[in-house]
Design a protein around this motif. Structure first.
Motif, PDB file in Angstrom:
ATOM      1  N   HIS A 207       0.847  -1.185   0.000  1.00 29.21           N
ATOM      2  CA  HIS A 207       0.000   0.000   0.000  1.00 29.21           C
ATOM      3  C   HIS A 207       0.887   1.240   0.000  1.00 29.21           C
ATOM      4  O   HIS A 207       2.013   1.207   0.521  1.00 29.21           O
ATOM      5  CB  HIS A 207      -0.888   0.072   1.256  1.00 29.21           C
ATOM      6  CG  HIS A 207      -1.878  -1.034   1.358  1.00 29.21           C
ATOM      7  ND1 HIS A 207      -1.603  -2.207   2.022  1.00 29.21           N
ATOM      8  CD2 HIS A 207      -3.140  -1.151   0.873  1.00 29.21           C
ATOM      9  CE1 HIS A 207      -2.669  -3.000   1.955  1.00 29.21           C
ATOM     10  NE2 HIS A 207      -3.599  -2.392   1.265  1.00 29.21           N
ATOM     11  N   LEU A 208       0.350   2.327  -0.549  1.00 27.62           N
ATOM     12  CA  LEU A 208       1.111   3.561  -0.631  1.00 27.62           C
ATOM     13  C   LEU A 208       0.135   4.733  -0.665  1.00 27.62           C
ATOM     14  O   LEU A 208      -0.877   4.677  -1.376  1.00 27.62           O
ATOM     15  CB  LEU A 208       1.916   3.534  -1.931  1.00 27.62           C
ATOM     16  CG  LEU A 208       3.156   4.384  -2.121  1.00 27.62           C
ATOM     17  CD1 LEU A 208       4.125   4.206  -0.967  1.00 27.62           C
ATOM     18  CD2 LEU A 208       3.824   4.005  -3.425  1.00 27.62           C
ATOM     19  N   ILE A 209       0.451   5.761   0.095  1.00 29.59           N
ATOM     20  CA  ILE A 209      -0.360   6.981   0.046  1.00 29.59           C
ATOM     21  C   ILE A 209       0.539   8.130  -0.380  1.00 29.59           C
ATOM     22  O   ILE A 209       1.609   8.351   0.217  1.00 29.59           O
ATOM     23  CB  ILE A 209      -0.999   7.289   1.420  1.00 29.59           C
ATOM     24  CG1 ILE A 209      -1.908   6.137   1.844  1.00 29.59           C
ATOM     25  CG2 ILE A 209      -1.795   8.595   1.354  1.00 29.59           C
ATOM     26  CD1 ILE A 209      -2.480   6.277   3.236  1.00 29.59           C
ATOM     27  N   LYS A 210       0.135   8.835  -1.404  1.00 29.25           N
ATOM     28  CA  LYS A 210       0.911   9.952  -1.935  1.00 29.25           C
ATOM     29  C   LYS A 210       0.006  11.165  -2.085  1.00 29.25           C
ATOM     30  O   LYS A 210      -1.224  11.047  -2.108  1.00 29.25           O
ATOM     31  CB  LYS A 210       1.507   9.589  -3.300  1.00 29.25           C
ATOM     32  CG  LYS A 210       2.634   8.574  -3.235  1.00 29.25           C
ATOM     33  CD  LYS A 210       3.892   9.214  -2.709  1.00 29.25           C
ATOM     34  CE  LYS A 210       5.095   8.321  -2.872  1.00 29.25           C
ATOM     35  NZ  LYS A 210       6.337   8.983  -2.405  1.00 29.25           N
ATOM     36  N   THR A 211       0.652  12.314  -2.222  1.00 28.16           N
ATOM     37  CA  THR A 211      -0.068  13.567  -2.421  1.00 28.16           C
ATOM     38  C   THR A 211      -0.037  13.937  -3.891  1.00 28.16           C
ATOM     39  O   THR A 211       0.951  13.654  -4.593  1.00 28.16           O
ATOM     40  CB  THR A 211       0.577  14.676  -1.572  1.00 28.16           C
ATOM     41  OG1 THR A 211       0.581  14.262  -0.201  1.00 28.16           O
ATOM     42  CG2 THR A 211      -0.183  15.983  -1.706  1.00 28.16           C
ATOM     43  N   ARG A 212      -1.084  14.575  -4.338  1.00 29.24           N
ATOM     44  CA  ARG A 212      -1.158  15.033  -5.728  1.00 29.24           C
ATOM     45  C   ARG A 212       0.085  15.837  -6.096  1.00 29.24           C
ATOM     46  O   ARG A 212       0.533  16.684  -5.315  1.00 29.24           O
ATOM     47  CB  ARG A 212      -2.407  15.889  -5.908  1.00 29.24           C
ATOM     48  CG  ARG A 212      -2.765  16.168  -7.355  1.00 29.24           C
ATOM     49  CD  ARG A 212      -4.095  16.854  -7.456  1.00 29.24           C
ATOM     50  NE  ARG A 212      -4.133  18.114  -6.729  1.00 29.24           N
ATOM     51  CZ  ARG A 212      -5.182  18.918  -6.673  1.00 29.24           C
ATOM     52  NH1 ARG A 212      -6.301  18.573  -7.266  1.00 29.24           N
ATOM     53  NH2 ARG A 212      -5.143  20.038  -6.003  1.00 29.24           N
ATOM     54  N   GLY A 213       0.647  15.550  -7.264  1.00 30.70           N
ATOM     55  CA  GLY A 213       1.840  16.244  -7.730  1.00 30.70           C
ATOM     56  C   GLY A 213       3.135  15.496  -7.432  1.00 30.70           C
ATOM     57  O   GLY A 213       4.163  15.769  -8.070  1.00 30.70           O
ATOM     58  N   GLN A 214       3.075  14.562  -6.488  1.00 29.97           N
ATOM     59  CA  GLN A 214       4.280  13.799  -6.161  1.00 29.97           C
ATOM     60  C   GLN A 214       4.568  12.738  -7.217  1.00 29.97           C
ATOM     61  O   GLN A 214       3.786  12.516  -8.155  1.00 29.97           O
ATOM     62  CB  GLN A 214       4.116  13.129  -4.785  1.00 29.97           C
ATOM     63  CG  GLN A 214       4.231  14.081  -3.619  1.00 29.97           C
ATOM     64  CD  GLN A 214       4.249  13.338  -2.290  1.00 29.97           C
ATOM     65  OE1 GLN A 214       3.448  12.409  -2.055  1.00 29.97           O
ATOM     66  NE2 GLN A 214       5.134  13.737  -1.395  1.00 29.97           N
ATOM     67  N   GLN A 215       5.694  12.086  -7.029  1.00 29.04           N
ATOM     68  CA  GLN A 215       6.110  11.006  -7.914  1.00 29.04           C
ATOM     69  C   GLN A 215       6.134   9.708  -7.107  1.00 29.04           C
ATOM     70  O   GLN A 215       6.351   9.720  -5.895  1.00 29.04           O
ATOM     71  CB  GLN A 215       7.504  11.327  -8.477  1.00 29.04           C
ATOM     72  CG  GLN A 215       8.093  10.270  -9.370  1.00 29.04           C
ATOM     73  CD  GLN A 215       9.020   9.297  -8.637  1.00 29.04           C
ATOM     74  OE1 GLN A 215       9.484   9.576  -7.540  1.00 29.04           O
ATOM     75  NE2 GLN A 215       9.252   8.140  -9.230  1.00 29.04           N
ATOM     76  N   VAL A 216       5.912   8.576  -7.791  1.00 32.05           N
ATOM     77  CA  VAL A 216       5.905   7.296  -7.093  1.00 32.05           C
ATOM     78  C   VAL A 216       6.608   6.234  -7.938  1.00 32.05           C
ATOM     79  O   VAL A 216       6.582   6.301  -9.181  1.00 32.05           O
ATOM     80  CB  VAL A 216       4.454   6.856  -6.762  1.00 32.05           C
ATOM     81  CG1 VAL A 216       3.695   6.485  -8.035  1.00 32.05           C
ATOM     82  CG2 VAL A 216       4.441   5.691  -5.788  1.00 32.05           C
ATOM     83  N   THR A 217       7.255   5.296  -7.277  1.00 31.49           N
ATOM     84  CA  THR A 217       7.878   4.155  -7.951  1.00 31.49           C
ATOM     85  C   THR A 217       7.348   2.874  -7.333  1.00 31.49           C
ATOM     86  O   THR A 217       7.402   2.698  -6.111  1.00 31.49           O
ATOM     87  CB  THR A 217       9.411   4.192  -7.801  1.00 31.49           C
ATOM     88  OG1 THR A 217       9.911   5.371  -8.444  1.00 31.49           O
ATOM     89  CG2 THR A 217      10.039   2.966  -8.446  1.00 31.49           C
ATOM     90  N   LEU A 218       6.827   2.025  -8.175  1.00 40.26           N
ATOM     91  CA  LEU A 218       6.336   0.720  -7.742  1.00 40.26           C
ATOM     92  C   LEU A 218       7.252  -0.351  -8.316  1.00 40.26           C
ATOM     93  O   LEU A 218       7.758  -0.208  -9.434  1.00 40.26           O
ATOM     94  CB  LEU A 218       4.890   0.496  -8.241  1.00 40.26           C
ATOM     95  CG  LEU A 218       3.897   1.625  -7.957  1.00 40.26           C
ATOM     96  CD1 LEU A 218       2.515   1.238  -8.474  1.00 40.26           C
ATOM     97  CD2 LEU A 218       3.854   1.971  -6.498  1.00 40.26           C
ATOM     98  N   ARG A 219       7.424  -1.437  -7.578  1.00 40.46           N
ATOM     99  CA  ARG A 219       8.384  -2.459  -7.966  1.00 40.46           C
ATOM    100  C   ARG A 219       7.736  -3.823  -8.138  1.00 40.46           C
ATOM    101  O   ARG A 219       6.757  -4.144  -7.459  1.00 40.46           O
ATOM    102  CB  ARG A 219       9.519  -2.520  -6.953  1.00 40.46           C
ATOM    103  CG  ARG A 219      10.353  -1.246  -6.937  1.00 40.46           C
ATOM    104  CD  ARG A 219      11.467  -1.248  -5.914  1.00 40.46           C
ATOM    105  NE  ARG A 219      12.285  -0.055  -6.071  1.00 40.46           N
ATOM    106  CZ  ARG A 219      11.989   1.132  -5.551  1.00 40.46           C
ATOM    107  NH1 ARG A 219      10.899   1.292  -4.807  1.00 40.46           N
ATOM    108  NH2 ARG A 219      12.781   2.172  -5.755  1.00 40.46           N
ATOM    109  N   CYS A 220       8.351  -4.597  -9.011  1.00 42.20           N
ATOM    110  CA  CYS A 220       7.812  -5.913  -9.327  1.00 42.20           C
ATOM    111  C   CYS A 220       8.965  -6.878  -9.584  1.00 42.20           C
ATOM    112  O   CYS A 220       9.884  -6.561 -10.347  1.00 42.20           O
ATOM    113  CB  CYS A 220       6.930  -5.812 -10.577  1.00 42.20           C
ATOM    114  SG  CYS A 220       6.404  -7.395 -11.270  1.00 42.20           S
ATOM    115  N   SER A 221       8.887  -8.041  -8.969  1.00 41.25           N
ATOM    116  CA  SER A 221       9.828  -9.114  -9.277  1.00 41.25           C
ATOM    117  C   SER A 221       9.078 -10.190 -10.043  1.00 41.25           C
ATOM    118  O   SER A 221       8.071 -10.706  -9.554  1.00 41.25           O
ATOM    119  CB  SER A 221      10.416  -9.708  -7.997  1.00 41.25           C
ATOM    120  OG  SER A 221      11.273  -8.789  -7.389  1.00 41.25           O
TER     121      SER A 221
END
Lengths: 114, 113
Positions: free
Chosen positions: B10-24
Motif C-alpha cells: 500500500h502507498l499513500i501519496k499527495t497530488r503532484g508527487q512522484q511514485v515508484t512501484l516495484r515488481c519481481s
C-alpha cells in the motif's frame, strides 16, 4: 469504441447449476482470448486461453469456453458450479499486432450459494 | 518456484508527487506487463517490457514510465500524480513476449490525496 464487454456484473447461482458468462469484443483481426479468475483474497490467475485451432477450449476446474468468430464472442461455461467457484471472472483480449495491448472486461462477480 | 511479487503493498501519496512501484517477475519469465485497476473495473494495460525494452503500450500518458532490469524485475514510475491515479497497480510476468498467459502479482494499492 473498441472494447471487451462482459454482460453480467453479478451472477448468483446455486450449487450444481450450470454457468455461462458472456464476453464479446469489438476488435477485428487477430486476437488472443483469455479468461482470468480472481478468487477472494487471491491474485488473478489464468482459467483458459484461446490462440488458434479448436474453438472449444478447456481450462482448469472444469471450465470451458467457446470462441465464435462470427459473433466476436468467447463465452465461459461450466456445467455444474461449486461453492468454491465463487470469484470474479475477467475476459481479456490480446491484440498482438497492436502494441501487444491486452484489454480486460469489467469483470463478472459470481456468487455460488451452497 | 517463486511467484510474482510487488512492493510496496500500500502507498499513500499527495497530488503532484512522484511514485515508484516495484515488481519481481516469476523465475524464468522475461516479460513484464503493468496494469492499472480502478475499483469495480477490469485491469487496464499500461505497458509491457521485454528484455529491458518497452514492447507495447496502452493509452496512458508519458508520465507513466517504466524500467526493466537485467534480472527481469521491473519498476513503474508515475510522475505528477493526479487523484485519478488512485488504483490497484498490477504487475504480471510471462515466459514469452506478446499475449501469452500472464502470472499476476498481488498488486500495489496507491491512494493519491
Amino acid at each position: 469504441a473498441q472494447s471487451v464487454s462482459q454482460h453480467n456484473h453479478h451472477v448468483i447461482l446455486s450449487e450444481a447449476a450450470s454457468l455461462e458468462l458472456g464476453c464479446n469484443y469489438s476488435y477485428g483481426g487477430t486476437v488472443n482470448l483469455f479468461w482470468y479468475v480472481q478468487y477472494p483474497g487471491q491474485h488473478l490467475q489464468l482459467l483458459l486461453k484461446y490462440f488458434s485451432g479448436d474453438p472449444l477450449v478447456k481450462g482448469i476446474k472444469g471450465f470451458e469456453a467457446e470462441f465464435i468468430k462470427s459473433k466476436f464472442s468467447f463465452n465461459l461455461r461450466k456445467p455444474s458450479v461449486q461453492w468454491s467457484d465463487t470469484a470474479e471472472y475477467f475476459c481479456a483480449v490480446n491484440l498482438p499486432y497492436n502494441n501487444n495491448d491486452m484489454r480486460f472486461g469489467a469483470g463478472t462477480r459470481l456468487t455460488v450459494k451452497p | 518456484e517463486t511467484g510474482v511479487t510487488q512492493s510496496p503493498t500500500h502507498l499513500i501519496k499527495t497530488r503532484g508527487q512522484q511514485v515508484t512501484l516495484r515488481c519481481s517477475s516469476q523465475s524464468g519469465h522475461n516479460t513484464v506487463s503493468w496494469y492499472q485497476q480502478a475499483l469495480g473495473q477490469g485491469p487496464q494495460f499500461i505497458f509491457q517490457y521485454y528484455r529491458e525494452e518497452e514492447n507495447g503500450r496502452g493509452n496512458f500518458p508519458p508520465r507513466f514510465s517504466g524500467l526493466q532490469f537485467p534480472n527481469y524485475s521491473s519498476e513503474l514510475n508515475v510522475n505528477a500524480l493526479e487523484l485519478d491515479d488512485s488504483a490497484l497497480y498490477l504487475c504480471a510476468s510471462s515466459p514469452r513476449t506478446g499475449g501469452n498467459e500472464q502470472y499476476f502479482g498481488p498488486g500495489t494499492r496507491l491512494t493519491v490525496t
